[in-house]
Design a protein around this motif. Structure first.
Motif, PDB file in Angstrom:
ATOM      1  N   SER A  83      10.563  -5.059 -13.786  1.00 15.38           N
ATOM      2  CA  SER A  83       9.573  -5.774 -14.582  1.00 15.38           C
ATOM      3  C   SER A  83       8.528  -6.376 -13.647  1.00 15.38           C
ATOM      4  CB  SER A  83      10.241  -6.885 -15.385  1.00 15.38           C
ATOM      5  OG  SER A  83      10.693  -7.909 -14.503  1.00 15.38           O
ATOM      6  N   GLU A  84       7.462  -6.856 -14.237  1.00 21.49           N
ATOM      7  CA  GLU A  84       6.429  -7.524 -13.452  1.00 21.49           C
ATOM      8  C   GLU A  84       7.007  -8.717 -12.697  1.00 21.49           C
ATOM      9  OE1 GLU A  84       1.899  -8.210 -14.602  1.00 21.49           O
ATOM     10  OE2 GLU A  84       3.222  -9.597 -15.660  1.00 21.49           O
ATOM     11  N   ALA A  85       7.800  -9.524 -13.382  1.00 25.57           N
ATOM     12  CA  ALA A  85       8.381 -10.709 -12.739  1.00 25.57           C
ATOM     13  C   ALA A  85       9.308 -10.313 -11.594  1.00 25.57           C
ATOM     14  CB  ALA A  85       9.132 -11.545 -13.770  1.00 25.57           C
ATOM     15  N   GLN A  86      10.096  -9.254 -11.784  1.00 22.33           N
ATOM     16  CA  GLN A  86      11.001  -8.801 -10.719  1.00 22.33           C
ATOM     17  C   GLN A  86      10.222  -8.316  -9.505  1.00 22.33           C
ATOM     18  OE1 GLN A  86      13.133  -5.963 -13.208  1.00 22.33           O
ATOM     19  NE2 GLN A  86      15.049  -7.073 -12.849  1.00 22.33           N
ATOM     20  N   PHE A  87       9.156  -7.553  -9.739  1.00 22.05           N
ATOM     21  CA  PHE A  87       8.364  -7.052  -8.622  1.00 22.05           C
ATOM     22  C   PHE A  87       7.788  -8.199  -7.807  1.00 22.05           C
ATOM     23  CE2 PHE A  87       4.005  -6.125  -7.109  1.00 22.05           C
ATOM     24  CZ  PHE A  87       4.325  -5.245  -6.089  1.00 22.05           C
ATOM     25  N   PHE A  88       7.189  -9.172  -8.470  1.00 22.45           N
ATOM     26  CA  PHE A  88       6.555 -10.251  -7.717  1.00 22.45           C
ATOM     27  C   PHE A  88       7.582 -11.167  -7.063  1.00 22.45           C
ATOM     28  CE2 PHE A  88       2.803  -8.984 -10.203  1.00 22.45           C
ATOM     29  CZ  PHE A  88       1.916  -8.843  -9.148  1.00 22.45           C
ATOM     30  N   GLN A  89       8.765 -11.256  -7.639  1.00 25.70           N
ATOM     31  CA  GLN A  89       9.824 -12.020  -6.971  1.00 25.70           C
ATOM     32  C   GLN A  89      10.226 -11.323  -5.673  1.00 25.70           C
ATOM     33  OE1 GLN A  89      13.365 -11.310  -6.552  1.00 25.70           O
ATOM     34  NE2 GLN A  89      13.624 -13.300  -5.537  1.00 25.70           N
ATOM     35  N   LYS A  90      10.390 -10.005  -5.726  1.00 25.60           N
ATOM     36  CA  LYS A  90      10.778  -9.251  -4.533  1.00 25.60           C
ATOM     37  C   LYS A  90       9.648  -9.235  -3.506  1.00 25.60           C
ATOM     38  CE  LYS A  90      14.067  -6.427  -7.108  1.00 25.60           C
ATOM     39  NZ  LYS A  90      15.283  -6.908  -6.434  1.00 25.60           N
ATOM     40  N   LEU A  91       8.409  -9.110  -3.973  1.00 22.33           N
ATOM     41  CA  LEU A  91       7.271  -9.159  -3.059  1.00 22.33           C
ATOM     42  C   LEU A  91       7.171 -10.527  -2.394  1.00 22.33           C
ATOM     43  CD1 LEU A  91       4.749  -7.628  -1.998  1.00 22.33           C
ATOM     44  CD2 LEU A  91       3.472  -8.658  -3.891  1.00 22.33           C
ATOM     45  N   SER A  92       7.451 -11.576  -3.147  1.00 24.88           N
ATOM     46  CA  SER A  92       7.389 -12.930  -2.596  1.00 24.88           C
ATOM     47  C   SER A  92       8.415 -13.126  -1.494  1.00 24.88           C
ATOM     48  CB  SER A  92       7.607 -13.961  -3.706  1.00 24.88           C
ATOM     49  OG  SER A  92       6.535 -13.944  -4.621  1.00 24.88           O
ATOM     50  N   VAL A  93       9.598 -12.563  -1.682  1.00 28.45           N
ATOM     51  CA  VAL A  93      10.636 -12.666  -0.650  1.00 28.45           C
ATOM     52  C   VAL A  93      10.222 -11.872   0.587  1.00 28.45           C
ATOM     53  CG1 VAL A  93      13.015 -12.062  -0.065  1.00 28.45           C
ATOM     54  CG2 VAL A  93      12.495 -13.110  -2.285  1.00 28.45           C
ATOM     55  N   GLU A  94       9.785 -10.637   0.381  1.00 25.67           N
ATOM     56  CA  GLU A  94       9.447  -9.770   1.514  1.00 25.67           C
ATOM     57  C   GLU A  94       8.266 -10.312   2.308  1.00 25.67           C
ATOM     58  OE1 GLU A  94       7.974  -5.175   2.079  1.00 25.67           O
ATOM     59  OE2 GLU A  94       9.807  -5.564   0.928  1.00 25.67           O
ATOM     60  N   ASN A 100       0.837  -1.206   0.000  1.00 20.17           N
ATOM     61  CA  ASN A 100       0.000   0.000   0.000  1.00 20.17           C
ATOM     62  C   ASN A 100       0.868   1.249   0.000  1.00 20.17           C
ATOM     63  OD1 ASN A 100      -2.048   1.843   0.154  1.00 20.17           O
ATOM     64  ND2 ASN A 100      -2.559   1.434   2.293  1.00 20.17           N
ATOM     65  N   GLN A 101       1.087   1.822  -1.192  1.00 24.32           N
ATOM     66  CA  GLN A 101       1.888   3.039  -1.350  1.00 24.32           C
ATOM     67  C   GLN A 101       3.250   2.896  -0.669  1.00 24.32           C
ATOM     68  OE1 GLN A 101       0.667   4.995  -3.538  1.00 24.32           O
ATOM     69  NE2 GLN A 101      -1.283   3.920  -3.543  1.00 24.32           N
ATOM     70  N   SER A 102       3.838   1.741  -0.829  1.00 26.08           N
ATOM     71  CA  SER A 102       5.114   1.410  -0.204  1.00 26.08           C
ATOM     72  C   SER A 102       6.271   1.696  -1.161  1.00 26.08           C
ATOM     73  CB  SER A 102       5.127  -0.072   0.155  1.00 26.08           C
ATOM     74  OG  SER A 102       5.053  -0.848  -1.044  1.00 26.08           O
ATOM     75  N   PRO A 103       7.513   1.752  -0.651  1.00 23.68           N
ATOM     76  CA  PRO A 103       8.668   1.877  -1.555  1.00 23.68           C
ATOM     77  C   PRO A 103       8.709   0.763  -2.598  1.00 23.68           C
ATOM     78  CG  PRO A 103       9.334   2.323   0.699  1.00 23.68           C
ATOM     79  CD  PRO A 103       7.911   1.826   0.768  1.00 23.68           C
ATOM     80  N   LEU A 104       8.311  -0.436  -2.208  1.00 22.52           N
ATOM     81  CA  LEU A 104       8.276  -1.561  -3.143  1.00 22.52           C
ATOM     82  C   LEU A 104       7.317  -1.266  -4.296  1.00 22.52           C
ATOM     83  CD1 LEU A 104       9.534  -4.525  -3.099  1.00 22.52           C
ATOM     84  CD2 LEU A 104       7.289  -5.262  -2.301  1.00 22.52           C
ATOM     85  N   LEU A 105       6.118  -0.808  -3.955  1.00 21.90           N
ATOM     86  CA  LEU A 105       5.128  -0.498  -4.986  1.00 21.90           C
ATOM     87  C   LEU A 105       5.590   0.656  -5.863  1.00 21.90           C
ATOM     88  CD1 LEU A 105       2.248  -0.981  -6.154  1.00 21.90           C
ATOM     89  CD2 LEU A 105       1.478   0.826  -4.606  1.00 21.90           C
ATOM     90  N   HIS A 106       6.140   1.690  -5.255  1.00 26.25           N
ATOM     91  CA  HIS A 106       6.548   2.860  -6.033  1.00 26.25           C
ATOM     92  C   HIS A 106       7.669   2.524  -7.010  1.00 26.25           C
ATOM     93  CE1 HIS A 106       4.769   5.860  -2.885  1.00 26.25           C
ATOM     94  NE2 HIS A 106       3.847   5.244  -3.594  1.00 26.25           N
ATOM     95  N   THR A 107       8.559   1.635  -6.619  1.00 29.79           N
ATOM     96  CA  THR A 107       9.609   1.220  -7.547  1.00 29.79           C
ATOM     97  C   THR A 107       9.007   0.523  -8.764  1.00 29.79           C
ATOM     98  OG1 THR A 107      11.151   0.971  -5.705  1.00 29.79           O
ATOM     99  CG2 THR A 107      11.756  -0.094  -7.764  1.00 29.79           C
ATOM    100  N   PHE A 108       7.998  -0.295  -8.533  1.00 24.91           N
ATOM    101  CA  PHE A 108       7.290  -0.969  -9.623  1.00 24.91           C
ATOM    102  C   PHE A 108       6.554   0.044 -10.494  1.00 24.91           C
ATOM    103  CE2 PHE A 108       3.705  -4.251 -10.559  1.00 24.91           C
ATOM    104  CZ  PHE A 108       4.323  -4.646 -11.733  1.00 24.91           C
TER     105      PHE A 108
END
Length: 203
Positions: free
Chosen positions: A58-69, A44-52
């Motif tokens: 890429s979409e795959a990179q975002f979900f990989q990082k989200l999966s780890v976090e 929710n309006q996080s640094p992770l989301l803003h980077t995406f």
């Protein structure tokens, strides 16, 4: 005599579409030992989301990082579905946008967003295809209220600032538009925004 067309430029989230990241957090929690509240903080309006949404990943990179976090154990398709299905139309605003099109007034979507959300919105909501132009943050490497992105949007219209009207629910984004010389409405209630647009158009 000014012969330029006047454009109405819409933010997407909380203007044309309502959304709730808590829906995504609840769905994604099915794939994680984390609580919904923890997952919500990550999306929710996080640094992770803003980077995406700047298009840095890429979409795959975002979900990989989200999966780890968030310690998610799910397929990419499951994650995309859980993340994106959070939107509902605002009928009065969508109907008003359609009425502007019928009057021959060009309209644009100008949004901080990401490819996953846009793919879902395009498939789920036919009105999204009705716009004359789209200025989407992830396609241009920057986000509102960075005035660089406003410059990109203005170039798309081929208009001078005085012929642009922008609606956004966030005050900082409205302020940036006014800095660029655009007219702008801080969207809070649909009826007030509709009245403001019609006044600007002289309707």
């Amino acid at each position: 005599m000014n012969t330029e067309r006047r454009w109405v430029i819409f933010d997407l989230g909380k203007v044309l579409l309502d959304f709730d990241f808590a829906i995504a957090a609840k769905e994604l929690a099915r794939y994680s030992p984390q609580e919904e509240e923890q997952i919500l903080e990550s999306i929710n309006q996080s640094p992770l989301l803003h980077t995406f949404e700047r298009g840095d990943w890429s979409e795959a990179q975002f979900f990989q990082k989200l999966s780890v976090e968030c310690r998610l154990e799910a397929s990419l398709e499951e994650l995309k579905k859980g993340f994106a299905e959070i939107f509902t139309p605002v009928p009065s605003m969508v109907g008003f946008m359609e009425s502007l099109k019928e009057r021959g007034i060009p309209v644009m979507v100008f949004s901080n967003t990401n490819v996953t959300a846009v793919d879902y919105i395009r498939a789920a909501f036919p009105f999204f295809e009705r716009f004359d132009a789209y200025c989407l943050s992830y396609e241009h490497g920057c986000m509102k209220p960075d005035t660089t992105l406003y410059g990109v949007a203005q170039l798309m219209t081929r208009c001078t600032p005085g012929n642009l009207l922008f609606l956004d629910d966030r005050a900082e984004n409205v302020h940036a538009a006014r800095q660029m010389g655009w007219s702008a409405i801080h969207h809070q209630a649909p009826e007030d925004s509709i009245e403001g647009v019609n006044q600007w158009l002289g309707a």
